[in-house]
Design a protein around this motif. Structure first.
Motif, PDB file in Angstrom:
ATOM      1  N   LYS A   1      29.107  32.597  36.796  1.00 27.67           N
ATOM      2  CA  LYS A   1      30.084  33.628  36.425  1.00 27.67           C
ATOM      3  C   LYS A   1      31.404  32.973  36.022  1.00 27.67           C
ATOM      4  CE  LYS A   1      28.161  37.440  39.047  1.00 27.67           C
ATOM      5  NZ  LYS A   1      28.302  38.393  40.131  1.00 27.67           N
ATOM      6  N   ALA A   2      31.832  31.967  36.781  1.00 25.51           N
ATOM      7  CA  ALA A   2      33.070  31.248  36.445  1.00 25.51           C
ATOM      8  C   ALA A   2      32.906  30.489  35.127  1.00 25.51           C
ATOM      9  CB  ALA A   2      33.425  30.280  37.568  1.00 25.51           C
ATOM     10  N   ARG A   3      31.745  29.880  34.948  1.00 24.26           N
ATOM     11  CA  ARG A   3      31.464  29.146  33.697  1.00 24.26           C
ATOM     12  C   ARG A   3      31.493  30.096  32.500  1.00 24.26           C
ATOM     13  NH1 ARG A   3      25.613  26.738  32.245  1.00 24.26           N
ATOM     14  NH2 ARG A   3      26.007  26.480  30.038  1.00 24.26           N
ATOM     15  N   PHE A   4      30.904  31.268  32.658  1.00 23.44           N
ATOM     16  CA  PHE A   4      30.888  32.246  31.569  1.00 23.44           C
ATOM     17  C   PHE A   4      32.306  32.676  31.207  1.00 23.44           C
ATOM     18  CE2 PHE A   4      31.047  36.663  30.139  1.00 23.44           C
ATOM     19  CZ  PHE A   4      30.346  36.547  28.957  1.00 23.44           C
ATOM     20  N   GLU A   5      33.136  32.939  32.213  1.00 30.16           N
ATOM     21  CA  GLU A   5      34.502  33.379  31.947  1.00 30.16           C
ATOM     22  C   GLU A   5      35.302  32.310  31.197  1.00 30.16           C
ATOM     23  OE1 GLU A   5      35.726  36.387  32.114  1.00 30.16           O
ATOM     24  OE2 GLU A   5      33.836  37.090  32.952  1.00 30.16           O
ATOM     25  N   THR A   6      35.068  31.041  31.481  1.00 27.73           N
ATOM     26  CA  THR A   6      35.791  29.984  30.765  1.00 27.73           C
ATOM     27  C   THR A   6      35.284  29.828  29.332  1.00 27.73           C
ATOM     28  OG1 THR A   6      34.294  28.279  31.613  1.00 27.73           O
ATOM     29  CG2 THR A   6      36.319  28.676  32.863  1.00 27.73           C
ATOM     30  N   GLU A   7      33.990  30.101  29.113  1.00 25.67           N
ATOM     31  CA  GLU A   7      33.402  29.936  27.779  1.00 25.67           C
ATOM     32  C   GLU A   7      33.361  31.234  26.978  1.00 25.67           C
ATOM     33  OE1 GLU A   7      29.535  28.285  28.223  1.00 25.67           O
ATOM     34  OE2 GLU A   7      30.251  26.436  29.138  1.00 25.67           O
ATOM     35  N   ARG A   8      33.861  32.310  27.547  1.00 26.28           N
ATOM     36  CA  ARG A   8      33.763  33.626  26.912  1.00 26.28           C
ATOM     37  C   ARG A   8      34.353  33.641  25.501  1.00 26.28           C
ATOM     38  NH1 ARG A   8      33.519  38.585  29.993  1.00 26.28           N
ATOM     39  NH2 ARG A   8      33.126  40.199  28.479  1.00 26.28           N
ATOM     40  N   ALA A   9      35.502  33.061  25.300  1.00 25.73           N
ATOM     41  CA  ALA A   9      36.162  33.094  23.991  1.00 25.73           C
ATOM     42  C   ALA A   9      35.321  32.370  22.934  1.00 25.73           C
ATOM     43  CB  ALA A   9      37.547  32.476  24.083  1.00 25.73           C
ATOM     44  N   THR A  10      34.771  31.200  23.290  1.00 26.33           N
ATOM     45  CA  THR A  10      33.953  30.469  22.311  1.00 26.33           C
ATOM     46  C   THR A  10      32.651  31.207  22.023  1.00 26.33           C
ATOM     47  OG1 THR A  10      32.983  29.117  24.060  1.00 26.33           O
ATOM     48  CG2 THR A  10      34.907  28.218  22.930  1.00 26.33           C
ATOM     49  N   LEU A  11      32.049  31.827  23.053  1.00 23.37           N
ATOM     50  CA  LEU A  11      30.818  32.593  22.846  1.00 23.37           C
ATOM     51  C   LEU A  11      31.062  33.797  21.939  1.00 23.37           C
ATOM     52  CD1 LEU A  11      29.308  32.549  26.445  1.00 23.37           C
ATOM     53  CD2 LEU A  11      28.393  31.398  24.436  1.00 23.37           C
ATOM     54  N   GLU A  12      32.170  34.491  22.149  1.00 24.72           N
ATOM     55  CA  GLU A  12      32.492  35.644  21.311  1.00 24.72           C
ATOM     56  C   GLU A  12      32.773  35.214  19.879  1.00 24.72           C
ATOM     57  OE1 GLU A  12      35.648  37.681  23.340  1.00 24.72           O
ATOM     58  OE2 GLU A  12      34.275  38.676  24.738  1.00 24.72           O
ATOM     59  N   ALA A  13      33.465  34.074  19.709  1.00 28.07           N
ATOM     60  CA  ALA A  13      33.746  33.575  18.361  1.00 28.07           C
ATOM     61  C   ALA A  13      32.453  33.183  17.654  1.00 28.07           C
ATOM     62  CB  ALA A  13      34.693  32.380  18.437  1.00 28.07           C
TER      63      ALA A  13
END
Length: 191
Positions: free
Chosen positions: A44-56
């Motif tokens: 969950k913490a990993r996803f939150e840090t990578e959220r912006a790159t995943l959305e882009a």
């Protein structure tokens, strides 16, 4: 098993949602293809840090898929196959045949992007949905015919599933005299 979705998946959820799925679906499909992570505190913490790159990345893939969809929208592709007089194909047209037709026209589509529930088993114009992205679908027409000339006739709306349509002959109007001459003399040995 609970997983965090890394992209939108139809009938399951949006990116970032934590959903409960069957263990086999998660282990065999979602996790190996990188579409989800196991739902635990570290992920969950990993996803939150990578959220912006995943959305882009998702937005970039979606825009590419929309460009391809605009080019494909309303297109018709001809596939020539052998068929009987009733229009029944001797084989069938599967997703890989549609991919080959698209590739011949210069489109790079994978077989798993062709949404074909059953193979096409008759001549005619069929609508096929291409699933280019989780949010982008496009419908193309696949014209299955015996020849390019018949494909043109089908594209105009003509049905080619009878001898009259194929050969220009009315089957019901045919008489035995049309096939042989009753006055002809038999040239064979008589006993």
């Amino acid at each position: 098993m609970e997983v965090i979705l890394l992209e939108r998946i139809a009938k399951l959820g949006q990116m970032g949602e934590t959903v409960k799925v069957r263990d086999g679906f998660a282990r065999n499909y979602l996790l190996p293809l990188g579409k989800a992570l196991r739902a635990n505190a570290a992920n969950k913490a990993r996803f939150e840090t990578e959220r912006a790159t995943l959305e882009a990345r998702n937005l970039e893939r979606k825009s590419e898929a929309q460009k391809i969809a605009e080019k494909l929208d309303g297109k018709s592709f001809i596939i020539v196959r052998s068929a009987g007089e009733t229009g029944q194909l001797y084989g069938s047209v599967a997703a890989r045949d549609i991919v080959e037709a698209l590739t011949a026209e210069g489109f790079n589509i994978n077989r798993n992007q062709v949404n074909l529930n059953q193979p096409i088993k008759s001549i005619g114009v069929h609508k096929v949905t291409l699933h280019l992205h989780a949010e982008v679908d496009v419908v193309v027409q696949v014209n299955v015919a015996r020849s390019a000339e018949e494909a043109e006739r089908q594209a105009k709306g003509e049905s080619l599933t009878s001898a009259e349509a194929i050969y220009g002959v009315d089957e019901d109007a045919l008489k035995p005299e049309d096939f042989f001459n009753p006055e002809a003399e038999f040239e064979g040995e008589e006993e």
